[in-house]
Scaffold this active site. Structure first.
Site, mmCIF file in Angstrom:
data_model
loop_
_atom_site.group_PDB
_atom_site.id
_atom_site.type_symbol
_atom_site.label_atom_id
_atom_site.label_comp_id
_atom_site.label_asym_id
_atom_site.label_seq_id
_atom_site.Cartn_x
_atom_site.Cartn_y
_atom_site.Cartn_z
ATOM 1 N N ASN A 18 -41.514 68.909 1.941
ATOM 2 C CA ASN A 18 -40.436 68.104 2.522
ATOM 3 C C ASN A 18 -39.402 68.976 3.226
ATOM 4 O O ASN A 18 -38.943 68.662 4.335
ATOM 5 C CB ASN A 18 -39.748 67.269 1.430
ATOM 6 C CG ASN A 18 -40.513 66.015 1.087
ATOM 7 O OD1 ASN A 18 -41.246 65.480 1.924
ATOM 8 N ND2 ASN A 18 -40.369 65.540 -0.136
ATOM 9 N N GLU A 74 -44.007 62.582 -6.545
ATOM 10 C CA GLU A 74 -45.294 63.207 -6.226
ATOM 11 C C GLU A 74 -46.215 63.232 -7.440
ATOM 12 O O GLU A 74 -47.177 64.001 -7.496
ATOM 13 C CB GLU A 74 -45.075 64.631 -5.705
ATOM 14 C CG GLU A 74 -44.515 65.620 -6.721
ATOM 15 C CD GLU A 74 -42.990 65.642 -6.779
ATOM 16 O OE1 GLU A 74 -42.429 66.654 -7.219
ATOM 17 O OE2 GLU A 74 -42.361 64.634 -6.378
ATOM 18 N N ASP A 130 -34.419 -3.594 1.873
ATOM 19 C CA ASP A 130 -33.136 -4.278 2.064
ATOM 20 C C ASP A 130 -33.068 -5.595 1.316
ATOM 21 O O ASP A 130 -31.988 -6.187 1.193
ATOM 22 C CB ASP A 130 -32.867 -4.515 3.557
ATOM 23 C CG ASP A 130 -33.930 -5.400 4.196
ATOM 24 O OD1 ASP A 130 -35.130 -5.102 4.016
ATOM 25 O OD2 ASP A 130 -33.568 -6.378 4.873
#
Length: 454
Positions: A334, A369, A10
């Protein structure tokens, strides 16, 4: 090293004085005259370090520091409090507010620049880690430097004064595992043994504490270990030397237990933060080169390593061969058992693949795969033997699914050895052609590409 420093005071005369000193050392300086300005400047300017006066009207340095450290955008900025106060309570209060260090008025230039350089070095390391983390595959690290205050830690205290060592140990967190070391050689070994903080008494006449600190910093295994050094208050040269050698923080004798505890907590928080950043970066790098389902390398990584091996082979190095494997009729698995069963087969296939490889071989999931194996140092005959071993390992027993049932699986494999000067795409294409030849010939077999030059 140059950096941008925010000076907060300050009193205009104090600001000008510090600004002149810093600019003389080629630092870039910005200023603020109160706490609110300091907080705003820290956010806007993102300085590398803040020199913050404690005694300011409206909002003192403690509150200003606390607010800077509570803000995620500024908490990484080191804060050095500048004060005329010498009471232990003031230092502890500042450390608990998040201050990284203190400078006492009137400020000694040598001490100030040593502390500034030390904190800037630390910030540069953390900034680099934060930058890499923000650009990694796993950006968005949870947590910050204020986390894990009560976490356990391994602290090594090096001193030949038993009473001092006992006092230092008593100031450590309750969860800390504290080791007392009296010999420098034993201290190095203890520091390597997963230590989180090293406290070195530089006032001991029985050993060279600075040399110990230098060895810790020069050892790759302990280079990032925080060091807190104990020095005499009148020995500025020793303190400055310690900071220049890479000591993270210093505390003066007689050591106040509360201040030591606060400084130790600060160093431990920083280390945990840096460790988390490094761990997160390692995880991100691993994620970037790994297939998450099988744990094998991914296509991008294997392509890079294959290219390196081919370049070496073309320049007179060892040969390199490529295996390209495709699970036969994977779609049927699958369709008949579900995608979860398909994932189980892919994971188990990867495990069987790894079991049959040499230590230097690299396996990857190439997509779907399809899998590849890069075999550095292997010619076509050796690669074909490895491929047949894999084919047999897959076909000899079924793959067990989560429901307890078993499904038979076979694999077709194409093999090719890289030709001198051959492009990666050409090698992959030849291996792929051999793979399709294996499939067209009835599957569950190995076919090798012609290695004669085209």
């Amino acid at each position: 090293m140059s950096a941008r420093i925010l000076v907060v005071d300050d009193l205009a005369a104090n600001v000008r004085l510090l600004e002149a000193r810093l600019q003389a050392e080629y630092f870039d300086v910005c200023t603020a005259t109160n706490g609110e300005e300091a907080i705003a400047a820290a956010r806007a300017e993102q300085p590398d370090l803040i020199l913050l006066d404690v005694m300011m009207p409206l909002m003192d340095g403690y509150e200003t520091c606390s607010r800077i450290k509570d803000d995620p955008s500024t908490r990484h900025i080191p804060v050095v409090m500048v004060t005329a106060l010498e009471q232990r309570e003031d230092r502890i209060r500042g450390l608990e507010a998040g201050a990284d260090d203190f400078l006492t008025k009137p400020i000694d230039d040598v001490t100030m620049f040593a502390r500034v350089r030390s904190l800037l070095r630390l910030k540069a390391v953390l900034d680099e880690l934060r930058y890499r983390e923000s650009n990694s595959a796993m950006s968005g690290l949870g947590g910050d430097v204020h986390d894990d205050v009560d976490a356990s830690a391994r602290v090594v205290i090096v001193s030949t004064d038993p009473r001092a060592t006992t006092r230092y140990a008593a100031a450590m967190p309750a969860q800390a595992d504290v080791r007392h070391i009296h010999e420098p050689a034993a201290a190095i070994a203890a520091a390597r043994d997963s230590a989180d903080l090293l406290i070195v008494d530089l006032t001991a006449p029985d050993y060279d504490g600075l040399r110990l600190c230098a060895r810790v910093r020069s050892d790759a295994a302990t280079r990032q270990l925080p060091i807190l050094a104990v020095v005499r208050p009148d020995d500025i040269q020793h303190a400055v030397r310690a900071l220049d050698l890479g000591v993270n923080d210093i505390i003066h004798r007689p050591v106040d237990a509360g201040e030591l505890a606060a400084r130790a907590r600060t160093q431990l928080r920083r280390k945990r933060y840096a460790d988390r950043l490094r761990s997160h970066l390692d995880e991100g790098m691993e994620l970037a080169v790994t297939d998450p389902l099988t744990g094998l390398h991914n296509r991008r990584y294997i392509s890079s390593r294959l290219r390196q091996a081919m370049d070496s082979a073309s320049n007179g190095g060892a040969p390199v061969s490529l295996l390209l494997a495709d699970i036969d009729h994977f779609k049927r698995i699958n369709d008949s058992h579900g995608h979860e069963a398909g994932d189980t087969v892919l994971r188990d296939f990867a495990a069987r693949l790894l079991q049959g490889l040499r230590a230097l071989d690299l396996a990857a999931r190439y997509g779907g795969e399809e899998f590849v194996v890069v075999m550095p140092g292997a010619g076509l005959a050796e690669a074909r033997i490895a491929a047949e071993r894999l084919r047999s390992a897959v076909a000899e027993s079924g793959f067990r699914l989560n429901d307890g049932s078993s499904v038979p699986v076979t694999v077709s494999i194409g093999v090719a050895q890289a030709r001198r000067g051959e492009a990666l795409d050409s090698l992959v294409r030849r291996a792929d052609d051999a793979l399709y030849a294996a499939k067209n010939a009835g599957r569950n077999q190995v076919q090798a590409a012609d290695n004669a030059a085209a």
